[in-house]
Design a protein around this motif. Structure first.
Motif, PDB file in Angstrom:
ATOM      1  N   VAL A   1       0.841  -1.205   0.000  1.00  0.00           N
ATOM      2  CA  VAL A   1       0.000   0.000   0.000  1.00  0.00           C
ATOM      3  C   VAL A   1       0.873   1.251   0.000  1.00  0.00           C
ATOM      4  N   GLU A   2       1.961   1.246   0.788  1.00  0.00           N
ATOM      5  CA  GLU A   2       2.860   2.408   0.826  1.00  0.00           C
ATOM      6  C   GLU A   2       3.468   2.671  -0.550  1.00  0.00           C
ATOM      7  N   GLN A   3       3.964   1.611  -1.172  1.00  0.00           N
ATOM      8  CA  GLN A   3       4.556   1.790  -2.501  1.00  0.00           C
ATOM      9  C   GLN A   3       3.496   2.184  -3.521  1.00  0.00           C
ATOM     10  N   GLY A   4       2.309   1.625  -3.391  1.00  0.00           N
ATOM     11  CA  GLY A   4       1.222   1.999  -4.289  1.00  0.00           C
ATOM     12  C   GLY A   4       0.828   3.450  -4.114  1.00  0.00           C
ATOM     13  N   ASN A   5       0.785   3.911  -2.867  1.00  0.00           N
ATOM     14  CA  ASN A   5       0.453   5.314  -2.616  1.00  0.00           C
ATOM     15  C   ASN A   5       1.536   6.253  -3.154  1.00  0.00           C
ATOM     16  N   GLU A   6       2.791   5.797  -3.134  1.00  0.00           N
ATOM     17  CA  GLU A   6       3.870   6.589  -3.731  1.00  0.00           C
ATOM     18  C   GLU A   6       3.640   6.730  -5.249  1.00  0.00           C
ATOM     19  N   VAL A   7       3.238   5.630  -5.873  1.00  0.00           N
ATOM     20  CA  VAL A   7       2.915   5.680  -7.308  1.00  0.00           C
ATOM     21  C   VAL A   7       1.752   6.637  -7.548  1.00  0.00           C
ATOM     22  N   ASN A   8       0.736   6.558  -6.686  1.00  0.00           N
ATOM     23  CA  ASN A   8      -0.421   7.446  -6.817  1.00  0.00           C
ATOM     24  C   ASN A   8      -0.014   8.910  -6.657  1.00  0.00           C
ATOM     25  N   ALA A   9       0.848   9.179  -5.665  1.00  0.00           N
ATOM     26  CA  ALA A   9       1.271  10.557  -5.423  1.00  0.00           C
ATOM     27  C   ALA A   9       2.034  11.117  -6.618  1.00  0.00           C
ATOM     28  N   THR A  10       2.886  10.282  -7.220  1.00  0.00           N
ATOM     29  CA  THR A  10       3.617  10.712  -8.408  1.00  0.00           C
ATOM     30  C   THR A  10       2.661  11.030  -9.551  1.00  0.00           C
ATOM     31  N   ALA A  11       1.637  10.192  -9.704  1.00  0.00           N
ATOM     32  CA  ALA A  11       0.657  10.414 -10.770  1.00  0.00           C
ATOM     33  C   ALA A  11      -0.159  11.679 -10.516  1.00  0.00           C
ATOM     34  N   ARG A  12      -0.503  11.932  -9.252  1.00  0.00           N
ATOM     35  CA  ARG A  12      -1.259  13.148  -8.933  1.00  0.00           C
ATOM     36  C   ARG A  12      -0.429  14.390  -9.237  1.00  0.00           C
ATOM     37  N   GLN A  13       0.851  14.307  -8.933  1.00  0.00           N
ATOM     38  CA  GLN A  13       1.725  15.441  -9.205  1.00  0.00           C
ATOM     39  C   GLN A  13       1.827  15.692 -10.712  1.00  0.00           C
ATOM     40  N   ALA A  14       1.914  14.602 -11.482  1.00  0.00           N
ATOM     41  CA  ALA A  14       2.003  14.747 -12.939  1.00  0.00           C
ATOM     42  C   ALA A  14       0.711  15.299 -13.528  1.00  0.00           C
ATOM     43  N   SER A  15      -0.419  15.007 -12.878  1.00  0.00           N
ATOM     44  CA  SER A  15      -1.706  15.478 -13.403  1.00  0.00           C
ATOM     45  C   SER A  15      -2.055  16.881 -12.950  1.00  0.00           C
ATOM     46  N   ASP A  16      -1.193  17.464 -12.091  1.00  0.00           N
ATOM     47  CA  ASP A  16      -1.444  18.819 -11.588  1.00  0.00           C
ATOM     48  C   ASP A  16      -1.022  19.835 -12.644  1.00  0.00           C
TER      49      ASP A  16
ATOM     50  N   ASP B   1       2.057 -18.779  -1.495  1.00  0.00           N
ATOM     51  CA  ASP B   1       1.152 -18.913  -0.359  1.00  0.00           C
ATOM     52  C   ASP B   1      -0.191 -18.242  -0.655  1.00  0.00           C
ATOM     53  N   GLN B   2      -1.271 -18.988  -0.455  1.00  0.00           N
ATOM     54  CA  GLN B   2      -2.599 -18.489  -0.796  1.00  0.00           C
ATOM     55  C   GLN B   2      -2.995 -17.305   0.072  1.00  0.00           C
ATOM     56  N   GLY B   3      -2.677 -17.380   1.372  1.00  0.00           N
ATOM     57  CA  GLY B   3      -3.020 -16.285   2.271  1.00  0.00           C
ATOM     58  C   GLY B   3      -2.295 -14.998   1.917  1.00  0.00           C
ATOM     59  N   LEU B   4      -1.002 -15.107   1.625  1.00  0.00           N
ATOM     60  CA  LEU B   4      -0.235 -13.928   1.241  1.00  0.00           C
ATOM     61  C   LEU B   4      -0.710 -13.383  -0.105  1.00  0.00           C
ATOM     62  N   GLN B   5      -1.037 -14.280  -1.007  1.00  0.00           N
ATOM     63  CA  GLN B   5      -1.546 -13.840  -2.310  1.00  0.00           C
ATOM     64  C   GLN B   5      -2.842 -13.047  -2.144  1.00  0.00           C
ATOM     65  N   THR B   6      -3.717 -13.546  -1.273  1.00  0.00           N
ATOM     66  CA  THR B   6      -4.966 -12.832  -1.012  1.00  0.00           C
ATOM     67  C   THR B   6      -4.693 -11.462  -0.404  1.00  0.00           C
ATOM     68  N   GLY B   7      -3.744 -11.427   0.546  1.00  0.00           N
ATOM     69  CA  GLY B   7      -3.406 -10.159   1.185  1.00  0.00           C
ATOM     70  C   GLY B   7      -2.812  -9.162   0.207  1.00  0.00           C
ATOM     71  N   ILE B   8      -1.910  -9.614  -0.660  1.00  0.00           N
ATOM     72  CA  ILE B   8      -1.297  -8.733  -1.654  1.00  0.00           C
ATOM     73  C   ILE B   8      -2.363  -8.228  -2.626  1.00  0.00           C
ATOM     74  N   THR B   9      -3.244  -9.135  -3.048  1.00  0.00           N
ATOM     75  CA  THR B   9      -4.331  -8.731  -3.943  1.00  0.00           C
ATOM     76  C   THR B   9      -5.197  -7.656  -3.309  1.00  0.00           C
ATOM     77  N   ARG B  10      -5.508  -7.827  -2.027  1.00  0.00           N
ATOM     78  CA  ARG B  10      -6.330  -6.840  -1.323  1.00  0.00           C
ATOM     79  C   ARG B  10      -5.608  -5.492  -1.234  1.00  0.00           C
ATOM     80  N   SER B  11      -4.295  -5.534  -1.009  1.00  0.00           N
ATOM     81  CA  SER B  11      -3.529  -4.292  -0.909  1.00  0.00           C
ATOM     82  C   SER B  11      -3.494  -3.557  -2.247  1.00  0.00           C
ATOM     83  N   PHE B  12      -3.283  -4.300  -3.331  1.00  0.00           N
ATOM     84  CA  PHE B  12      -3.314  -3.673  -4.650  1.00  0.00           C
ATOM     85  C   PHE B  12      -4.682  -3.055  -4.910  1.00  0.00           C
ATOM     86  N   SER B  13      -5.710  -3.777  -4.547  1.00  0.00           N
ATOM     87  CA  SER B  13      -7.068  -3.257  -4.743  1.00  0.00           C
ATOM     88  C   SER B  13      -7.276  -1.985  -3.930  1.00  0.00           C
TER      89      SER B  13
END
Length: 816
Positions: free
Chosen positions: A343-358, A416-428
């Motif tokens: 989520v932290e890395q994803g939010n960094e990507v989001n922040a970069t995109a928001r800055q580019a769209s400003d 690992d199925q549990g970790l895969q589910t957790g990563i999927t949820r974080s990306f979402s």
């Protein structure tokens, strides 16, 4: 005795002298214990014992033998063992300090003495058991007595190992043995050299002794006496090790040490102690070293899971996963750390995109002289270009992040199925936390469909589309994505900018598999319209030929007939807020073709209405330029509005001009579109078909426009684009308008779902209705509960539903 009467019977002796026979037997037993058995006749000894048992002397014989073994252990073996116990060991038990070497030598002496005594006792009792085999088989079995071997093992336990140490009432040989073994094991852990063969022999001895005569597995002396002390001492040791490793604040080192400790302890049990203890000592290491310290190591700043993920330390992550699986089948702490970092890395990507769209994130304004120099350059809407590039980069960054975690999941986390589910949820979470995710993903597809897949193999295209579909899987507001995708797709289809129609259809097929037929119905209808339009155009051309029209100058028409309910007509309008303006005024020659086609079409489809969208078409024009050195004509590919503008100059004498207001009045092109098309025709240097006065990159209402007689180009075919006509990131107003339209559509969709559900169920409680409707719509978007309540009230007012039941527990009934 009579001859020839057959073989005679062997009769047992009529009388037996027990004391005489026992004396002989006891002397033989002593010889066995003193290792002088080479002169004995075991057959004779067996017969003597056999005779005694046969003559009902089994009980006294049994007691005599057990007493003999007891005396031998108490008077011969025990004193020897006590003599071999170094006084240093006893002193150490009282608190005296010994060096490691002193402890090792003293311990080895005791272990060796016990090893030899045990091996001798075992050997002698095996020989004695052979002599007394008949007694064991008959007397012991009939009288439910333990065998002589079992009894003698119990005697060794009681009269040797449990012998109190002189002057130490609570201290026994077994106590010192346990202490020595634990001390030697600790030396081995510390890296000192110990005699593992002696330790294994003594462990084997303890495994061969039992607490009771029934000799059950759990009653082994090793399990009841030594193992609990070993596990307790190990637990204390690894508690200390854990604190030490945590103090070093190095998660990688902790993982290596903990994993190696578990391996070493299990190997030590299998080779030095007993395989029975291997799983138990592993559990101790897991609990004391790993379980209580792993959460802190996972979250350790600078070396924990975050640092491992950031630096792609695959081996460390693999070990961290292994340790987590030991103490928590669900790996909750590890999963939370990974999810948090995603989520932290994803939010960094989001922040970069928001800055580019400003729009404000552009370069500082240049001086007036620089503006003057650049006045003749093509107009570039820098904020829009940056925003669009930022949109594509956002998707690329998310895909790169997804590839990284897919690799880690497979290589380090064993899929690992549990970790895969957790990563999927974080990306979402972080994708849906970015308000422009649907728009950016659609732009990513648009960019690739227009030029990104050019030159790629079929397999590479398939991989690219699959990656995009993966992101679509995470987006919860799929109706928003559908709206943007249809908008961008419509321009690709109508402007013929798709590199491959096969790739477009492949994309639709993948969407259908991922989100279902409902999602792609309208998109597929758009493709059908394009296909049917092609057939209709061909039919129209045939119709014109059949009429015998011989006009060589007649323009060819390639019409796209769009079903208004299937295409994003609002997104295709000329400009925001100008949809209700009058239609464009086409030149007379174009108007004739337009009316001819309308007549042809309405004859085939009576009752329909055609609305021409001038802003979406393209035209191929042939233009004459006097200044061209060779061939004077060039073929221009322009937009429909540009064609309307250029044809105005056909009737204009050379050197004359048209003002902006004159062009607008004669064409009725919306101001926004007119400005953009005039910029492309009169400002862009390479496509300056018109000349503007005064020259600047902006188009004003007092500007004048001349046909550029001096235009030159080395190209025979010239494509003139429209400034900012491509798909771009929406500005705030456009975004707000899109959200309003989506909200309106969602309200209609929610109402339809409520009516559909109630029509089927007839009567439902409030919460059941809410749950079922949310479940139905979750594939497209997650409806707001307040919106559901609002729509239920609206349907009640319009008499689709009626309220039944109590006020505090409402229910609804469908009204036919």
């Amino acid at each position: 005795m009579f001859a020839g009467r057959g073989r005679g019977k062997i009769r047992p002796p009529r009388r037996v002298d027990f004391e005489r026979d026992w004396k002989s037997l006891s002397i033989s037993l002593r010889e066995i214990h003193t290792k002088n058995a080479s002169t004995l006749s075991f057959e004779e000894l067996y017969r003597n014992a056999y005779k005694l048992v046969l003559k009902k002397k089994g009980e006294p014989l049994y007691h005599k033998v057990t007493n003999f073994e007891q005396d031998w252990l108490a008077n011969e073996v025990r004193p020897q063992i006590l003599d071999d116990i170094p006084q240093d060991l006893i002193a150490a038990y009282d608190g005296s300090q010994l060096t490691v070497n002193e402890r090792r030598m003293a311990g080895d002496k005791l272990l060796r003495a016990l090893k030899l005594a045990w091996e001798d006792h075992n050997l002698c009792m095996n020989m004695t058991t052979d002599v007394l085999m008949y007694m064991d088989r008959v007397y012991c079995s009939d009288n439910r007595k333990p065998s002589i071997f079992t009894t003698s093992m119990g005697q060794y336990r009681d009269y040797v190992l449990r012998t109190p140490i002189p002057n130490h009432a609570t201290l026994t040989i077994a106590t010192i043995l346990n202490k020595v073994m634990l001390d030697q094991i600790q030396m081995d852990r510390d890296g000192d050299i110990v005699n593992t063969a002696l330790l294994r022999s003594c462990s084997y001895m303890l495994e061969g002794l039992y607490e009771t005569e029934d000799e059950q597995e759990l009653n082994k002396l090793y399990i009841t006496s030594f193992e609990p002390e070993f596990l307790e001492a190990s637990a204390e040791y690894y508690r200390s090790v854990g604190k030490s490793l945590v103090a070093k604040a190095d998660a990688s080192n902790f993982c290596r040490q903990a994993r190696q400790a578990a391996i070493d302890e299990q190997d030590r049990c299998r080779s030095t102690l007993s395989a029975l203890t291997a799983p138990k000592i592993k559990a101790v290491v897991e609990t004391e070293l790993v379980k209580w310290n792993l959460p802190e190591m996972i979250s350790q700043e600078g070396t924990g899971v975050k640092a491992m993920l950031d630096n792609d330390r695959l081996s460390d992550l693999e070990q961290m996963y292994e340790l987590s699986s030991w103490v928590d089948p669900k790996k909750e702490a590890l999963k939370e750390a990974v999810q948090k970092r995603v989520v932290e890395q994803g939010n960094e990507v989001n922040a970069t995109a928001r800055q580019a769209s400003d729009p404000t994130a552009t370069k500082p304004a240049k001086g007036e002289s620089e503006r003057g120099e650049e006045a003749s350059k093509p107009p570039v809407d820098r904020p829009i270009n940056q925003q669009t590039a930022g949109a594509i980069k956002w998707v690329d960054d998310v895909l790169h992040l997804k590839d990284k975690y897919d690799y880690l999941l497979d290589a380090a986390f064993q899929s690992d199925q549990g970790l895969q589910t957790g990563i999927t949820r974080s990306f979402s979470d972080f994708i849906n936390g970015f308000e422009r995710s649907s728009e950016y993903l659609s732009l990513f597809f648009d960019e690739n469909m227009k030029k990104g897949i050019k030159g790629k193999t079929e397999n590479e295209v398939d991989i690219l589309l699959d990656k995009g579909i993966t992101l679509l899987r995470y987006i919860s507001d799929k109706d928003m994505f559908e709206r943007y995708y249809k908008k961008h797709l419509s321009k690709r289809l109508l402007m013929k900018k798709s590199v491959s129609m096969d790739a477009e259809r492949q994309m639709i097929s993948k969407m259908k598999l991922e989100v279902g037929n409902t999602f792609t119905q309208r998109i597929e209808a758009m493709f059908r319209d394009i296909f049917i339009s092609g057939e209709l155009t061909a039919s129209y051309k045939k119709h014109i030929n059949d009429l015998g029209d011989t006009d060589a100058q007649r323009a060819e028409l390639d019409a796209h007939i769009l079903t208004a309910t299937m295409w994003p007509m609002d997104a295709m309008m000329s400009s925001r807020g100008e949809e209700k303006k009058l239609a464009c005024n086409f030149p007379s020659e174009i108007e004739r073709i337009k009316q001819s086609f309308e007549k042809f079409y309405l004859n085939k489809h009576s009752g329909r209405q055609l609305t021409w969208q001038g802003n979406m078409g393209t035209v191929d024009l042939r233009a004459y330029f006097a200044e061209m050195k060779s061939k004077k004509t060039r073929e221009l590919n322009v937009s429909t509005y540009q064609m309307v503008i250029l044809l105005l100059f056909n009737d204009l004498p050379p050197g004359n001009h048209l003002s902006y207001e004159e062009i607008q009045a004669r064409t009725n092109i919306p101001d926004n579109e007119l400005v953009r098309n005039l910029q492309s025709l009169a400002v862009a240097q390479k496509t300056r078909i018109l000349v503007k006065e005064p020259m600047s990159k902006d188009v004003r209402k007092d500007d004048k426009f001349y046909f550029n007689e001096k235009f030159t180009s080395p190209f025979q075919r010239i494509k003139i684009g429209v400034v900012a006509s491509g798909n771009k990131v929406e500005d705030r107003d456009e975004r707000k308008e899109t959200e309003e339209r989506v909200d309106l559509e969602r309200g209609q969709t929610v109402e339809a779902a409520i009516v559909r559900t109630m029509k089927q169920r007839k009567e439902l409680k409030h919460q059941q209705l809410i749950t079922e409707v949310i479940q139905q719509l979750s594939a497209r978007f997650t409806p707001d509960v307040n919106l559901l309540k609002k729509k239920i009230e609206a349907l009640i007012e319009r008499e689709y539903l009626e309220r039944v039941g109590e006020i505090d527990r409402p229910a609804y009934r469908y009204m036919a």
